[in-house]
Design a protein around this motif. Structure first.
Motif, PDB file in Angstrom:
ATOM      1  N   GLU A   1       7.032  23.490  25.612  1.00  0.00           N
ATOM      2  CA  GLU A   1       6.205  24.315  26.158  1.00  0.00           C
ATOM      3  C   GLU A   1       6.378  24.643  27.689  1.00  0.00           C
ATOM      4  OE1 GLU A   1       4.972  19.876  26.346  1.00  0.00           O
ATOM      5  OE2 GLU A   1       5.631  21.689  24.890  1.00  0.00           O
ATOM      6  N   THR A   2       7.565  24.656  27.963  1.00  0.00           N
ATOM      7  CA  THR A   2       8.130  24.943  28.944  1.00  0.00           C
ATOM      8  C   THR A   2       9.460  26.172  29.298  1.00  0.00           C
ATOM      9  OG1 THR A   2      10.492  23.212  28.576  1.00  0.00           O
ATOM     10  CG2 THR A   2       8.082  22.521  30.254  1.00  0.00           C
ATOM     11  N   ALA A   3       9.423  26.685  28.444  1.00  0.00           N
ATOM     12  CA  ALA A   3       9.449  28.112  28.132  1.00  0.00           C
ATOM     13  C   ALA A   3       9.157  29.012  28.563  1.00  0.00           C
ATOM     14  CB  ALA A   3      10.180  27.924  26.623  1.00  0.00           C
ATOM     15  N   THR A   4       9.754  29.990  28.624  1.00  0.00           N
ATOM     16  CA  THR A   4       9.690  31.613  28.976  1.00  0.00           C
ATOM     17  C   THR A   4      10.496  32.161  28.169  1.00  0.00           C
ATOM     18  OG1 THR A   4       9.252  30.719  31.569  1.00  0.00           O
ATOM     19  CG2 THR A   4       9.415  33.276  30.922  1.00  0.00           C
ATOM     20  N   THR A   5       9.580  33.306  27.463  1.00  0.00           N
ATOM     21  CA  THR A   5      10.217  33.929  26.561  1.00  0.00           C
ATOM     22  C   THR A   5      10.311  35.385  26.968  1.00  0.00           C
ATOM     23  OG1 THR A   5       9.437  33.045  24.944  1.00  0.00           O
ATOM     24  CG2 THR A   5      10.422  35.413  24.157  1.00  0.00           C
ATOM     25  N   VAL A   6      11.627  36.177  27.020  1.00  0.00           N
ATOM     26  CA  VAL A   6      12.028  37.822  27.457  1.00  0.00           C
ATOM     27  C   VAL A   6      12.047  38.884  26.597  1.00  0.00           C
ATOM     28  CG1 VAL A   6      13.555  38.450  29.824  1.00  0.00           C
ATOM     29  CG2 VAL A   6      12.835  35.513  29.763  1.00  0.00           C
ATOM     30  N   ARG A   7      11.709  39.630  27.683  1.00  0.00           N
ATOM     31  CA  ARG A   7      12.221  40.902  26.332  1.00  0.00           C
ATOM     32  C   ARG A   7      11.186  42.063  27.146  1.00  0.00           C
ATOM     33  NH1 ARG A   7       7.877  37.569  23.415  1.00  0.00           N
ATOM     34  NH2 ARG A   7       8.439  37.872  21.006  1.00  0.00           N
ATOM     35  N   VAL A   8      12.641  43.357  27.193  1.00  0.00           N
ATOM     36  CA  VAL A   8      12.405  43.866  27.707  1.00  0.00           C
ATOM     37  C   VAL A   8      12.384  45.186  26.470  1.00  0.00           C
ATOM     38  CG1 VAL A   8      13.864  45.997  28.816  1.00  0.00           C
ATOM     39  CG2 VAL A   8      14.447  43.281  28.884  1.00  0.00           C
ATOM     40  N   GLN A   9      11.653  45.939  27.927  1.00  0.00           N
ATOM     41  CA  GLN A   9      10.578  47.284  26.445  1.00  0.00           C
ATOM     42  C   GLN A   9      10.161  48.500  27.289  1.00  0.00           C
ATOM     43  OE1 GLN A   9       6.326  46.136  25.565  1.00  0.00           O
ATOM     44  NE2 GLN A   9       6.635  46.499  23.554  1.00  0.00           N
ATOM     45  N   ASP A  10      11.095  49.344  27.382  1.00  0.00           N
ATOM     46  CA  ASP A  10      10.626  50.777  28.138  1.00  0.00           C
ATOM     47  C   ASP A  10      10.757  50.319  29.559  1.00  0.00           C
ATOM     48  OD1 ASP A  10       9.473  51.902  25.356  1.00  0.00           O
ATOM     49  OD2 ASP A  10       7.402  50.491  25.884  1.00  0.00           O
ATOM     50  N   GLY A  11      11.955  49.669  29.276  1.00  0.00           N
ATOM     51  CA  GLY A  11      12.809  49.065  30.587  1.00  0.00           C
ATOM     52  C   GLY A  11      12.429  48.361  31.393  1.00  0.00           C
ATOM     53  N   ARG A  12      11.025  48.184  30.737  1.00  0.00           N
ATOM     54  CA  ARG A  12      10.409  46.817  31.548  1.00  0.00           C
ATOM     55  C   ARG A  12      10.328  45.497  30.768  1.00  0.00           C
ATOM     56  NH1 ARG A  12       4.369  47.564  30.941  1.00  0.00           N
ATOM     57  NH2 ARG A  12       4.879  47.982  29.069  1.00  0.00           N
ATOM     58  N   THR A  13      10.328  44.428  32.252  1.00  0.00           N
ATOM     59  CA  THR A  13      11.348  43.133  31.948  1.00  0.00           C
ATOM     60  C   THR A  13       9.565  42.509  31.646  1.00  0.00           C
ATOM     61  OG1 THR A  13      13.293  43.406  33.418  1.00  0.00           O
ATOM     62  CG2 THR A  13      11.852  40.799  32.227  1.00  0.00           C
ATOM     63  N   LEU A  14       9.913  42.181  30.530  1.00  0.00           N
ATOM     64  CA  LEU A  14       7.629  41.258  30.041  1.00  0.00           C
ATOM     65  C   LEU A  14       8.451  39.715  29.822  1.00  0.00           C
ATOM     66  CD1 LEU A  14       6.917  43.956  27.287  1.00  0.00           C
ATOM     67  CD2 LEU A  14       6.247  43.234  29.721  1.00  0.00           C
ATOM     68  N   THR A  15       7.716  38.949  30.336  1.00  0.00           N
ATOM     69  CA  THR A  15       7.634  37.528  30.434  1.00  0.00           C
ATOM     70  C   THR A  15       6.824  37.225  29.647  1.00  0.00           C
ATOM     71  OG1 THR A  15       6.843  37.218  32.452  1.00  0.00           O
ATOM     72  CG2 THR A  15       9.726  37.427  31.443  1.00  0.00           C
ATOM     73  N   THR A  16       6.682  35.903  28.334  1.00  0.00           N
ATOM     74  CA  THR A  16       5.381  35.409  27.884  1.00  0.00           C
ATOM     75  C   THR A  16       5.730  34.060  27.794  1.00  0.00           C
ATOM     76  OG1 THR A  16       5.639  36.477  26.530  1.00  0.00           O
ATOM     77  CG2 THR A  16       3.844  34.801  26.322  1.00  0.00           C
TER      78      THR A  16
END
Length: 118
Positions: free
Chosen positions: A54-69
């Protein structure tokens, strides 16, 4: 060959949990002793224990934007709790070591993955 052993805790009782507190001192000592013996095994480079999923942060890059969850991408029960590195002669030796990791017999699983050496 070098291997990474990824420790998936699954339902393994972990220190700080009620399930861990319900283990006898002898059972807790056996778990600590097993990890100590693993870390002293020739060819093992101990990894670090990870904080809870639950302390994790998931990082993705979509259309040049960094998205975090917030939180892990994997299901909580499948999340990696730690790892170690092992230099072994072959996969059988790595499997034998993985079977000694307490989580393997206490509700979790160990993923053994060769390290790519280019």
């Amino acid at each position: 060959m070098k291997y990474m052993l990824l420790i998936h805790h699954g339902t393994t009782p972990l220190p700080g949990s009620d399930e861990w507190d319900n283990l006898s001192d002898e059972e807790k000592g056996a778990v600590y002793g097993a990890y100590k013996a693993l870390n002293e095994t020739a060819g093992v480079s101990p990894g670090l224990q990870l904080q809870p999923p639950e302390t994790a942060t998931t990082v993705r890059v979509q259309d040049g934007r960094t998205l975090t969850t917030d939180g892990p991408f994997a299901e909580m029960k499948e999340a990696i709790g730690g790892y170690l590195l092992f230099e072994a002669d072959d996969l059988d030796a790595a499997i034998e070591l993985a079977a000694r990791i307490p989580s393997a017999g206490m509700g979790g699983a160990i993923e053994v993955r060769p390290i790519a050496e280019w």
